[in-house]
Design an enzyme around this catalytic site. Structure first.
Site, short mmCIF file in Angstrom:
data_model
loop_
_atom_site.label_atom_id
_atom_site.label_comp_id
_atom_site.label_asym_id
_atom_site.label_seq_id
_atom_site.Cartn_x
_atom_site.Cartn_y
_atom_site.Cartn_z
N ARG A 164 -1.03 -28.64 85.73
CA ARG A 164 -0.56 -29.76 84.91
C ARG A 164 -0.30 -30.99 85.78
NH1 ARG A 164 4.25 -27.59 81.22
NH2 ARG A 164 5.17 -29.53 81.96
N ARG A 190 11.88 -34.08 86.87
CA ARG A 190 12.04 -33.30 85.64
C ARG A 190 13.27 -32.40 85.72
NH1 ARG A 190 6.58 -30.64 85.84
NH2 ARG A 190 7.42 -29.19 84.31
N ARG A 208 16.00 -31.50 73.47
CA ARG A 208 16.24 -31.76 74.89
C ARG A 208 17.33 -32.80 75.11
NH1 ARG A 208 10.85 -30.02 76.96
NH2 ARG A 208 10.84 -30.22 79.22
N ARG A 261 2.27 -22.56 88.94
CA ARG A 261 1.79 -22.43 87.55
C ARG A 261 0.35 -22.91 87.40
NH1 ARG A 261 5.57 -24.57 82.94
NH2 ARG A 261 5.64 -26.45 84.20
N LYS A 303 9.95 -20.56 79.37
CA LYS A 303 10.02 -20.79 77.92
C LYS A 303 8.65 -20.58 77.26
CE LYS A 303 11.49 -25.06 78.37
NZ LYS A 303 11.41 -25.15 79.86
P1 ADP Z 1 8.44 -27.91 80.96
O1 ADP Z 1 7.41 -26.84 81.00
O2 ADP Z 1 8.57 -28.60 82.25
O3 ADP Z 1 9.72 -27.48 80.35
P2 ADP Z 1 7.29 -29.34 78.69
O4 ADP Z 1 5.86 -28.95 78.60
O5 ADP Z 1 8.23 -28.80 77.69
O6 ADP Z 1 7.84 -29.12 80.16
O7 ADP Z 1 7.40 -30.94 78.65
C1 ADP Z 1 6.61 -31.77 79.48
C2 ADP Z 1 7.04 -33.22 79.29
O8 ADP Z 1 6.88 -33.61 77.91
C3 ADP Z 1 8.52 -33.49 79.60
O9 ADP Z 1 8.74 -33.71 80.98
C4 ADP Z 1 8.76 -34.76 78.75
O10 ADP Z 1 8.20 -35.91 79.36
C5 ADP Z 1 7.94 -34.48 77.50
N1 ADP Z 1 8.75 -33.76 76.48
C6 ADP Z 1 8.56 -32.49 76.06
N2 ADP Z 1 9.48 -32.15 75.13
C7 ADP Z 1 10.27 -33.24 74.96
C8 ADP Z 1 11.42 -33.51 74.17
N3 ADP Z 1 11.95 -32.59 73.33
N4 ADP Z 1 11.99 -34.75 74.27
C9 ADP Z 1 11.48 -35.69 75.08
N5 ADP Z 1 10.42 -35.49 75.88
C10 ADP Z 1 9.80 -34.28 75.82
P1 ADP Z 2 8.45 -23.28 81.08
O1 ADP Z 2 7.68 -23.31 79.78
O2 ADP Z 2 9.89 -22.98 80.90
O3 ADP Z 2 8.21 -24.52 81.91
P2 ADP Z 2 6.48 -21.23 81.90
O4 ADP Z 2 6.54 -20.19 80.86
O5 ADP Z 2 5.31 -22.16 81.90
O6 ADP Z 2 7.88 -22.07 81.94
O7 ADP Z 2 6.59 -20.47 83.31
C1 ADP Z 2 6.55 -21.21 84.54
C2 ADP Z 2 5.79 -20.38 85.58
O8 ADP Z 2 6.57 -19.24 85.94
C3 ADP Z 2 4.44 -19.85 85.09
O9 ADP Z 2 3.53 -19.89 86.16
C4 ADP Z 2 4.74 -18.39 84.69
O10 ADP Z 2 3.60 -17.55 84.85
C5 ADP Z 2 5.86 -18.02 85.65
N1 ADP Z 2 6.86 -17.11 85.07
C6 ADP Z 2 7.37 -17.12 83.81
N2 ADP Z 2 8.29 -16.14 83.66
C7 ADP Z 2 8.38 -15.50 84.85
C8 ADP Z 2 9.16 -14.39 85.35
N3 ADP Z 2 10.06 -13.75 84.56
N4 ADP Z 2 8.99 -14.01 86.63
C9 ADP Z 2 8.10 -14.65 87.44
N5 ADP Z 2 7.33 -15.69 87.05
C10 ADP Z 2 7.46 -16.12 85.76
#
Ligand code: ADP
Ligand code: ADP
Length: 258
Positions: free
Chosen positions: A190, A201, A111, A157, A36
């Site tokens: 992270r 998660r 979410r 990551r 994302k």
């Molecule tokens: P990911 O990359 O794992 O999708 P995010 O960076 O979006 O994670 O979120 C990290 C953490 O921040 C989540 O595990 C949660 O604790 C909190 N968080 C993020 N977005 C939301 C949301 N929309 N509602 C509740 N908690 C959230």
């Molecule tokens: P999210 O925000 O959904 O948690 P991220 O964009 O941070 O996901 O991506 C999670 C990890 O996967 C990062 O290390 C990123 O570089 C890698 N990644 C993202 N898209 C792809 C893909 N299409 N193929 C392989 N690795 C990917």
């Protein structure tokens, strides 16, 4: 460049048309590690609309140790969700900034079903009924990736604390080990990208966020993209959906081409 690549694939007419029209709200759904954040940054580059990542906003509160940051840090560290009302307040504040007038990408929000219902009424009252946009219905794109691949993506990551660039030690490493290509900052892992928290998660996603996808699906508003392709191919699929569905012309918010 992604823009060129996607334009080539879509046979897009002109850069100005692609980049500067009103896009409206775009929601990216998907489990942790689906891509994302990576895709949001590309959509931002392409349409010049801001990425609104609730995870990033919350982490910034934690980093600055604001009262909200202090309240939520333990919840985030456990891999649980921050209470709905706190997240909705942050989102409302962010979406009221003027740079969100032509549209925005919600990354990691909504979410829960409560957040989704809140978002619908917020968009309706603040963007549609004020005459800014022709519709308040978000374009909802779910990025789907196999569970085991998610684990590999999350554990690999690395992010840049200065510019927010996202790398992966397996699929997208920086040129120099652990150093950001763009600004030379040392990359970080992270806090919640540790094994036990990752599983929590992913479980939280199954329990609380999957119903959000079902909510949009029932309303006929969900598009699912295969996230198990190269980053470029996922981008092309997402931009194609957005180009086909963007919400129309906003009154008084048109931006001139360059
Ligand atoms: P990911 O990359 O794992 O999708 P995010 O960076 O979006 O994670 O979120 C990290 C953490 O921040 C989540 O595990 C949660 O604790 C909190 N968080 C993020 N977005 C939301 C949301 N929309 N509602 C509740 N908690 C959230
Ligand atoms: P999210 O925000 O959904 O948690 P991220 O964009 O941070 O996901 O991506 C999670 C990890 O996967 C990062 O290390 C990123 O570089 C890698 N990644 C993202 N898209 C792809 C893909 N299409 N193929 C392989 N690795 C990917």
């Amino acid at each position: 460049m992604v823009v060129n690549l996607v334009q080539e694939r879509l046979g897009a007419s002109s850069m100005a048309e692609q980049v500067l029209r009103t896009i409206g709200p775009v929601v990216l759904l998907g489990p942790p590690g689906a891509g994302k954040g990576t895709q949001s940054k590309r959509i931002t580059e392409h349409y010049h609309i801001p990425q609104v990542s609730t995870g990033d906003l919350l982490r910034e509160h934690v980093r600055q140790q604001t009262p909200l940051g202090i309240e939520v840090q333990a919840v985030i560290a456990r891999g649980e969700l921050v209470p709905d009302h706190l997240v909705c307040d942050i989102v409302a504040w962010r979406l009221r900034q003027p740079d969100a007038d032509r549209g925005f990408i919600l990354d990691g929000f909504p979410r829960t079903q409560k957040q989704a219902a809140w978002l619908d009424s917020f968009l309706k009252f603040e963007f549609f009924e004020t005459g800014k946009w022709a519709s308040w219905l978000p374009i909802v794109i779910r990025i789907q990736v196999d569970y085991n691949k998610l684990l590999l993506r999350i554990t690999g990551r690395r992010t840049c604390p200065t510019c927010g660039a996202i790398y992966n030690v397996h699929s997208n490493p920086p040129l120099v080990d652990e150093i950001c290509d763009k600004d030379g900052t040392k990359l970080v892992i992270r806090d919640d990208d540790r094994d036990e928290v990752i599983r929590e998660r992913l479980d939280t996603y199954e329990r609380q966020t999957k119903p959000v996808a079902e909510y949009y699906d029932k309303l006929g508003r969900l598009v699912t993209i295969n996230g198990d392709q190269s980053v470029d191919d996922v981008s092309a699929a997402i931009l194609k959906e957005i180009d086909g569905r963007a919400c129309g012309v906003a009154s008084g918010t048109e931006v001139k081409g360059n």
